[in-house]
Every structure is written in structure tokens, then in C-alpha cells.
Motif scaffolding. Structure first.
Motif, PDB file in Angstrom:
ATOM      1  N   MET A 195       1.829 -35.174 -19.831  1.00  7.54           N
ATOM      2  CA  MET A 195       0.426 -35.458 -20.151  1.00  7.54           C
ATOM      3  C   MET A 195      -0.470 -34.224 -20.030  1.00  7.54           C
ATOM      4  SD  MET A 195      -0.267 -39.306 -18.716  1.00  7.54           S
ATOM      5  CE  MET A 195      -1.708 -39.535 -19.767  1.00  7.54           C
ATOM      6  N   SER A 197      -3.341 -31.617 -21.062  1.00  4.49           N
ATOM      7  CA  SER A 197      -4.588 -31.568 -21.828  1.00  4.49           C
ATOM      8  C   SER A 197      -5.302 -30.252 -21.534  1.00  4.49           C
ATOM      9  CB  SER A 197      -5.497 -32.754 -21.491  1.00  4.49           C
ATOM     10  OG  SER A 197      -5.872 -32.744 -20.139  1.00  4.49           O
ATOM     11  N   GLN A 275      -6.870 -39.348 -18.365  1.00  5.49           N
ATOM     12  CA  GLN A 275      -6.138 -38.748 -19.487  1.00  5.49           C
ATOM     13  C   GLN A 275      -5.479 -39.836 -20.327  1.00  5.49           C
ATOM     14  OE1 GLN A 275      -3.937 -36.222 -16.595  1.00  5.49           O
ATOM     15  NE2 GLN A 275      -4.046 -34.669 -18.177  1.00  5.49           N
ATOM     16  N   SER A 277      -2.411 -40.014 -23.453  1.00  2.23           N
ATOM     17  CA  SER A 277      -1.474 -39.319 -24.329  1.00  2.23           C
ATOM     18  C   SER A 277      -0.728 -40.352 -25.158  1.00  2.23           C
ATOM     19  CB  SER A 277      -0.486 -38.457 -23.526  1.00  2.23           C
ATOM     20  OG  SER A 277       0.389 -39.277 -22.784  1.00  2.23           O
TER      21      SER A 277
END
Length: 305
Positions: A195, A197, A275, A277
Motif C-alpha cells: 500500500m 502512496s 490509505q 489501494s
């Protein structure tokens, strides 16, 4: 493992099966014997005993089935695969069949019934896996290539990964070299990063976030401490009150609106996330640990898992 011809390579405790010399096993089988093989181990090119790491026994079983050209049956403490962990959601739906892709995603994203490495081998060599209980005769679950009904449901299962951390490195000077060096160092330390970012900051700086297993925290901190020493102004934040909740289903290839439903569920019930994904057949969210039970129940009920 060594006597069974299991040849490995890689770090001890994290070795991978390179090949299996099946001649001795086939010889004993040909004589009508039952062959018992120690899972989880093999020997490397130097003849040293190595272990395969987490899920090594499943991986051994599937690899042997691949070499022998037969089905692999795994008998364990659960009676197959469920759409969601029955301990988290008692009304969870038992699955009679699941695809390799879905099982692999569920395993990668937190489900603990099977390890992704074993599913990878099964998919590559088209080994059918049957998972059932060692305590009773209830029907189990087949892990196979495809399911004719898979497009009738958008989501097959839900996984929850609890033992993770969220790592944020702030104020990194923008540039491909710095980012490449960061993840190269993490890869060399065999950190399973997830994940990722990136967010731009002021003054040509960026902030990078990723999740990783909690058990790797000490190694991650050692790698990042070197980065902090070499790049001026960089600092690291690590959050431990994090879980990752994921929905998985090959039906998402042809059905839209799954993400929208989950965003609405979270908004209506005040569940914040950090987050998100996606892959072709999965969507993952990192949320605060305190929301995990509520989120699991909401998603399981909404999608009838």
C-alpha cells in the motif's frame, strides 16, 4: 525434507523451493508405501538444512503435488474457506469453491488459512487444492482455476490484516533516485512493503507512506535510520494502531460500484480511513484499529459474505 529431494535457495528461515528431485518418493510410492515427508524444510546448494518460513508446510505439500501431478488435500483446524473469518462474523458464508486468484489475494491481504506462496505454485502447475477439517467430515473448499458462478457475485471474501504498521517518511527531496534507493534498501532487507502512496509537499519535497508487517518494524527502522542520516530534513512516523481491511472478488472485473458502496458505508457510520489501494480484483483500506469489528460486520452484511 532433504531425503525427499527438496532443494531450496535463499535466506535461512525464508528459503524458497527451487526444485524437488522426486525419484525417491516415486520409488517408494511405486512399492505401495505411504510416504511421509517433513514439510517446512529442505536443503540448499551447500547441503545445509534450511527452513521455508511461514506457510512452509502448505508450500511443501503443494509443491510435491505439482511434481507428482496429483490433487493436494490440506486438513486443518477449519472446515474450508469462508467469505470472512467466522470468528469475526459468526454468520460467515462457507465457500464450496474459490479461484486461485481470489484465494491468493485473500491470503496476501490477511486471511490465514493458506499462504500465498502455496497458491502461486498451485496456480502455476494447475494443482487443485482441497481444504477441509481434520476433526470432522464436513465438506471443505476446492481452490481451482475458475468458478462458472464467479461473475454472479461482486465480492467473494473479506480479509483483515491486523499485525501491520503504517510508515510515513516525510520531507524526502523529490527525485527518482531517492525513492529508488529507499525501496531498494527495503527490498534488500526482504521487507514486504504494501500500500505505497506518495504525496507532494512544498519546496520540491515528497512524503511517502507504506504499510508493512509489524514483525518487520525493527528491520524497517534500521533501514530508515540510514536514510535519515543521509538525507537532510527527513523524518519518519510509524503508526501501530492500524488494520487493513480488504474485499476480494473476480466479479469486480465486470461489476462496478463496490468502492462506492464501501465509501458510503464508512461515511454513514463515521469510519475514517487513511490509505486506499486497488487491484483488478481487490480493494484495500487502512483504518484505525478501533473501527475494525464495525467495518467487518458492515461489509459482511452488505455484501452477504
Amino acid at each position: 525434507g532433504q531425503q525427499a529431494g527438496i532443494k531450496t535457495a535463499g535466506l535461512h528461515t525464508k528459503s524458497k523451493i527451487q526444485d524437488i528431485d522426486i525419484e525417491k518418493v516415486e520409488s517408494y510410492l511405486g512399492q505401495g508405501n505411504v510416504v511421509v515427508v517433513a514439510g517446512f524444510q529442505g536443503s540448499n546448494e551447500d547441503g545445509e538444512i534450511t527452513t521455508l518460513g511461514r506457510g512452509g508446510s502448505d508450500t511443501t505439500a503443494v509443491a510435491l503435488a505439482a511434481k507428482l501431478g496429483c490433487q493436494c488435500e490440506i486438513y486443518t483446524d477449519v472446515d474450508g474457506i469462508y467469505g470472512v473469518d467466522p470468528r469475526k462474523f459468526p454468520n460467515a458464508r462457507h465457500l464450496s469453491q474459490i479461484t486461485y486468484e481470489e484465494m491468493k489475494e485473500m491470503a496476501f491481504l490477511g486471511a490465514k488459512v493458506m499462504e500465498p506462496r502455496s497458491i502461486d505454485i498451485a496456480q502455476h502447475y494447475n494443482v487443485v487444492i482441497y481444504v477441509a477439517s481434520s476433526h470432522d467430515d464436513r465438506p471443505g473448499t476446492y481452490i481451482t482455476k475458475g468458478d462458472p458462478q464467479m461473475e454472479n457475485r461482486s465480492i467473494t471474501g473479506l480479509s483483515l490484516a491486523e499485525n501491520i504498521i503504517s510508515v510515513t517518511i516525510r520531507n524526502i527531496p523529490q527525485g527518482e533516485k531517492n525513492i529508488a534507493e529507499l525501496f531498494t534498501n527495503l527490498a534488500q532487507a526482504e521487507i514486504n512493503v504494501d500500500m505505497i502512496s506518495q504525496v507532494p509537499m512544498a519546496n520540491q519535497r515528497v512524503s511517502i507512506s507504506f504499510t508493512a508487517p509489524l514483525e518487520e518494524r525493527t528491520t524497517i527502522e534500521a533501514v530508515l535510520n540510514e536514510l535519515v542520516l543521509t538525507l537532510d530534513g527527513v523524518f519518519v512516523e510509524i503508526e501501530t494502531n492500524v488494520v487493513k481491511i480488504s474485499v476480494i472478488g473476480t466479479g469486480m472485473r465486470t461489476q462496478s460500484g463496490v468502492a462506492a458502496k464501501i465509501f458510503r458505508l464508512f461515511a454513514d457510520h463515521g469510519i475514517s480511513f487513511w490509505q486506499v489501494s486497488t487491484s483488478e480484483i481487490s480493494i484495500s483500506y487502512t483504518i484505525e484499529d478501533r473501527f475494525k469489528d464495525q467495518a467487518v460486520e458492515l461489509i459482511a452484511r452488505t455484501f452477504m459474505l
